[in-house]
Design a protein around this motif. Structure first.
Motif, PDB file in Angstrom:
ATOM      1  N   GLU A 110      47.451  -7.461 -58.333  1.00 51.14           N
ATOM      2  CA  GLU A 110      48.304  -6.285 -58.445  1.00 51.14           C
ATOM      3  C   GLU A 110      47.568  -5.044 -58.935  1.00 51.14           C
ATOM      4  O   GLU A 110      48.189  -4.022 -59.188  1.00 51.14           O
ATOM      5  CB  GLU A 110      49.486  -6.588 -59.367  1.00 51.14           C
ATOM      6  N   ALA A 111      46.260  -5.159 -59.072  1.00 49.55           N
ATOM      7  CA  ALA A 111      45.496  -4.011 -59.549  1.00 49.55           C
ATOM      8  C   ALA A 111      45.611  -2.853 -58.564  1.00 49.55           C
ATOM      9  O   ALA A 111      45.531  -3.056 -57.348  1.00 49.55           O
ATOM     10  CB  ALA A 111      44.047  -4.408 -59.728  1.00 49.55           C
ATOM     11  N   LEU A 112      45.770  -1.668 -59.094  1.00 50.05           N
ATOM     12  CA  LEU A 112      45.873  -0.499 -58.213  1.00 50.05           C
ATOM     13  C   LEU A 112      44.509  -0.111 -57.646  1.00 50.05           C
ATOM     14  O   LEU A 112      44.425   0.493 -56.588  1.00 50.05           O
ATOM     15  CB  LEU A 112      46.484   0.677 -58.978  1.00 50.05           C
ATOM     16  N   ALA A 113      43.456  -0.431 -58.402  1.00 51.38           N
ATOM     17  CA  ALA A 113      42.106  -0.141 -57.905  1.00 51.38           C
ATOM     18  C   ALA A 113      41.560  -1.387 -57.234  1.00 51.38           C
ATOM     19  O   ALA A 113      41.524  -2.458 -57.829  1.00 51.38           O
ATOM     20  CB  ALA A 113      41.208   0.274 -59.058  1.00 51.38           C
ATOM     21  N   GLN A 114      41.161  -1.251 -55.998  1.00 50.94           N
ATOM     22  CA  GLN A 114      40.615  -2.378 -55.240  1.00 50.94           C
ATOM     23  C   GLN A 114      39.160  -2.077 -54.878  1.00 50.94           C
ATOM     24  O   GLN A 114      38.800  -0.923 -54.617  1.00 50.94           O
ATOM     25  CB  GLN A 114      41.419  -2.570 -53.943  1.00 50.94           C
ATOM     26  N   PRO A 115      38.291  -3.097 -54.843  1.00 46.07           N
ATOM     27  CA  PRO A 115      36.892  -2.847 -54.484  1.00 46.07           C
ATOM     28  C   PRO A 115      36.776  -2.183 -53.112  1.00 46.07           C
ATOM     29  O   PRO A 115      37.507  -2.533 -52.190  1.00 46.07           O
ATOM     30  CB  PRO A 115      36.275  -4.255 -54.452  1.00 46.07           C
ATOM     31  N   ARG A 116      35.862  -1.252 -53.027  1.00 40.63           N
ATOM     32  CA  ARG A 116      35.636  -0.596 -51.729  1.00 40.63           C
ATOM     33  C   ARG A 116      34.824  -1.528 -50.834  1.00 40.63           C
ATOM     34  O   ARG A 116      33.871  -2.157 -51.284  1.00 40.63           O
ATOM     35  CB  ARG A 116      34.886   0.718 -51.921  1.00 40.63           C
TER      36      ARG A 116
END
Lengths: 263, 463
Positions: free
Chosen positions: B40-46
């Motif tokens: 559920e993290a808003l930041a996802q790995p690019r």
């Protein structure tokens, strides 16, 4: 182990699927409206059972009988899930209050969290509020006309929801009774099929009627899993989508619009 | 909701020992209580693809592998049942520092691949978790596995599917796709390094000193240096295994991208570069001063850096990913490739169902605005799932022409749904305020489900 409270739902489902479709030949939605009157008592009975169990739950909570309150919660939940086929479409505000998620202040799950998660009986106010909402539901149901289109929408929506991911424990994760929720939902769908849509569709489009009966039977079999961990989720999801699709495809023969799965 | 709630739910139910489920015969969840998947993290790995960088597009095989990487159905047993995929641990091909699975993790970001939960046959009877590695740059980083036991990435991927996660023998095409996908994931660009692996741009004095120390022969063994194994001009690896005092022979990990890959060492014993430097200082009697250690850490930070390591998860990201996955059908349907069609339909339908839950329904009182927009988004996503099911059902019946026309209908609907999803985004879980309100409500619900008496008996703390 399947709890005793869920067994009737599974057997009702099987009976409903097998006995569906005494043909009705008329065209248009009129026969459906008449049939809905025969279906409505099923919903009323579910709510009445839920309400009675909620009142029992209140007594058990007041008497600090945790195990009794938990049993009553399960019974109340089963009745409610059976009526869910109409709650979302026809009574959205009451549905919001009774089945709120995520909400620690009101509804079934707020009480479930205290009884099953915290093992506490300090949910009297929430139970009183639940009883009031169920009473309101019961009264409003009597004066509400359940339309064929709304019922088809609710049926297809519920069929779709049965396939939702249960990895986190599903709808009733504190009590571990999500499989019972599925069975009660299926019992609702099976009953609306048996009394409302099945007979009409059988007369107008037997092939589509058979597709729905097959999907329902397959879902009933899958929902007969011993527990959530042994449920074949992939198959359940495919079958739930097939059932929703089958109701979608049946809409023209029922002289209705394709069901809206919104919300 | 799905696994959205799982992290908080399971953690708090873990505290309350999950007694209710046992009493009433149900099961509150498929994974152990306390599981954190970090989904559920808003930041996802690019995620950067080599093929997109050099030719502007990914191949069919890379897209097939990318899709299969997110497909729970290539696994078996508990993993499949719980909806886990390769992407659960290797998010967008990177690692997952939040991942924690009680009984199989010692600290976040670690996982015991030889535990009993996912494949009893793989159980070695030990709790020996290893870090979840990033797969960025894997094509340059053979051999594979922390211990470098496999020279072939294809063999390694097959072993993960079959041996670790009890999957059926993968179809050769799926395996080829997975390898092509992993081989296509690039490391993040790091303008602080030149092509020869030397510091570039304007490094600080500390970084320069650290670079010199990195290349300096060890006092007690002049044949060794940090750079002898972590070869700067070769991606900071030597493709060899060494014993560096961590109880075994392990392959040299790259230092590139490492700022985003903590914890360090094969078992994740160190959470910071400082601890790593202290380990080597002691292990190899380097005699470093405090300033030396700080300089080395500064250098490692420069080497391990990367541009834009994460992106904000949003509708656009999800639509692009779904479109990439769905592109498999453009080839698989005309080729009458039932295996690829079924896998794609099941995987994308699952992803669309998860996307639906990003738009809270009317029962979620924590979200008040955009009710009609959210309802429209949910309706469109459900309609898309059903259209996709038509594609799958037709292919399953060998009716590929019908599958093609259903897929065309899907594509039209998909295009029309995008503006609907965008319109609802401000009230979705992609919106930070909505996300915060929703999870605050969820936390409150689960906090009310904690039995304080049982919480006192928590068996151990995860650090």
């Amino acid at each position: 182990m399947m709890t005793r409270a869920f067994r009737p739902a599974a057997s009702m489902l099987a009976a409903a699927v097998l006995s569906a479709a005494a043909p009705v030949g008329a065209t248009g939605p009129a026969p459906l409206q008449a049939a809905i009157e025969r279906f409505k008592p099923f919903v009323s009975a579910g709510i009445a059972r839920s309400l009675a169990a909620a009142r029992t739950m209140r007594e058990q909570i007041a008497g600090h009988d945790l195990a009794g309150a938990q049993r009553a919660w399960i019974a109340a939940r089963s009745g409610w899930e059976q009526a869910e086929i109409v709650s979302d479409v026809f009574f959205p505000d009451l549905d919001d209050a009774i089945d709120a998620w995520p909400d620690g202040k009101q509804g079934f799950h707020a009480i479930e969290a205290r009884l099953f998660g915290a093992h506490k009986t300090d949910a009297l106010a929430e139970t009183d509020a639940l009883i009031a909402r169920l009473q309101e539901f019961e009264a409003t149901l009597q004066s509400t006309t359940l339309t064929p289109q709304g019922l088809l929408d609710g049926t297809a929506k519920l069929a779709y929801e049965i396939g939702e991911n249960k990895a986190d424990g599903g709808e009733s994760q504190f009590s571990g009774t999500s499989l019972g929720d599925i069975r009660a939902n299926l019992a609702g769908i099976a009953e609306v099929w048996r009394t409302v849509f099945g007979p009409v569709l059988q007369a107008r489009d037997p092939k589509r009627a058979a597709a729905i009966a097959d999907s329902l039977a397959a879902l009933g079999k899958l929902a007969g899993a011993a527990d959530l961990k042994s449920l074949d989720e992939t198959a359940l999801r495919r079958r739930s989508e097939d059932l929703a699709l089958a109701f979608q495809d049946a809409a023209p023969a029922l002289a209705l619009d394709p069901p809206n799965l919104g919300n | 909701m799905a696994r959205a709630a799982a992290a908080i739910a399971a953690l708090l139910m873990f505290l309350s020992a999950n007694r209710a489920a046992a009493e009433f015969g149900g099961a509150s969840g498929i994974l152990p209580a306390g599981t954190e998947l970090g989904e559920e993290a808003l930041a996802q790995p690019r995620e950067l693809f080599h093929s997109e960088a050099i030719q502007g597009r990914k191949s069919y095989l890379v897209n097939l592998g990318d899709m299969a990487f997110s497909a729970p159905s290539i696994f078996g047993g508990v993993a499949r049942q719980a909806g886990l995929s390769c992407n659960t641990c290797h998010v967008n091909g990177a690692g997952n520092p939040r991942f924690f699975l009680p009984g199989l993790s010692i600290r976040p970001g670690t996982f015991d691949t030889t535990g009993a939960l996912f494949n009893p046959k793989a159980d070695n009877g030990l709790l020996d978790p290893v870090t979840i590695p990033s797969l960025r740059g894997a094509r340059q980083l053979a051999p594979y596995g922390h211990d470098g036991r496999m020279a072939s990435l294809r063999d390694f991927v097959r072993s993960v599917i079959v041996d670790e996660f009890a999957g059926a023998e993968p179809a050769p095409e799926i395996l080829d796709g997975l390898v092509a996908y992993i081989m296509d994931i690039d490391l993040l660009p790091n303008p602080r390094l030149g092509l020869d692996g030397k510091l570039a741009g304007r490094p600080s004095e500390a970084e320069r000193r650290g670079e010199a120390l990195f290349a300096r022969p060890f006092t007690h063994d002049p044949g060794l240096s940090c750079a002898a194994c972590h070869v700067p001009s070769a991606g900071f690896v030597d493709h060899q295994q060494h014993d560096v005092g961590s109880y075994g022979m392990f392959k040299t990990p790259t230092l590139l991208d490492a700022n985003f890959n903590a914890p360090y060492f094969h078992d994740g014993r160190y959470g910071s570069y400082e601890e790593v430097v202290i380990h080597f200082d002691r292990m190899f009697y380097l005699g470093l001063t405090a300033e030396d250690r700080a300089d080395l850490v500064a250098y490692l930070r420069a080497v391990g850096d990367g541009e834009e390591p994460s992106v904000h998860d949003d509708v656009d990201q999800n639509v692009k990913e779904a479109a990439d996955f769905l592109s498999v059908l453009d080839t698989a349907i005309p080729a009458r490739d039932g295996t690829a069609v079924t896998l794609t339909v099941d995987t994308v339908a699952g992803e669309l169902r998860e996307l639906t839950e990003k738009f809270p329904d009317h029962k979620d009182a924590s979200v008040t605005g955009g009710k009609s927009e959210r309802a429209a988004a949910r309706a469109d996503l459900k309609a898309l799932v059903l259209l996709l099911r038509r594609v799958g059902d037709a292919a399953d019946s060998g009716k590929f022409d019908e599958a093609a026309s259903s897929f065309a209908a899907f594509r039209n609907k998909f295009a029309g749904a995008i503006p609907v999803l965008m319109a609802a985004e401000p009230w979705s879980l992609f919106d930070p305020a909505t996300h915060a309100a929703h999870f605050a409500a969820l936390r409150q619900l689960y906090q009310s489900a904690v039995d304080p008496a049982l919480a006192m008996r928590r068996p151990f703390d995860s650090d």
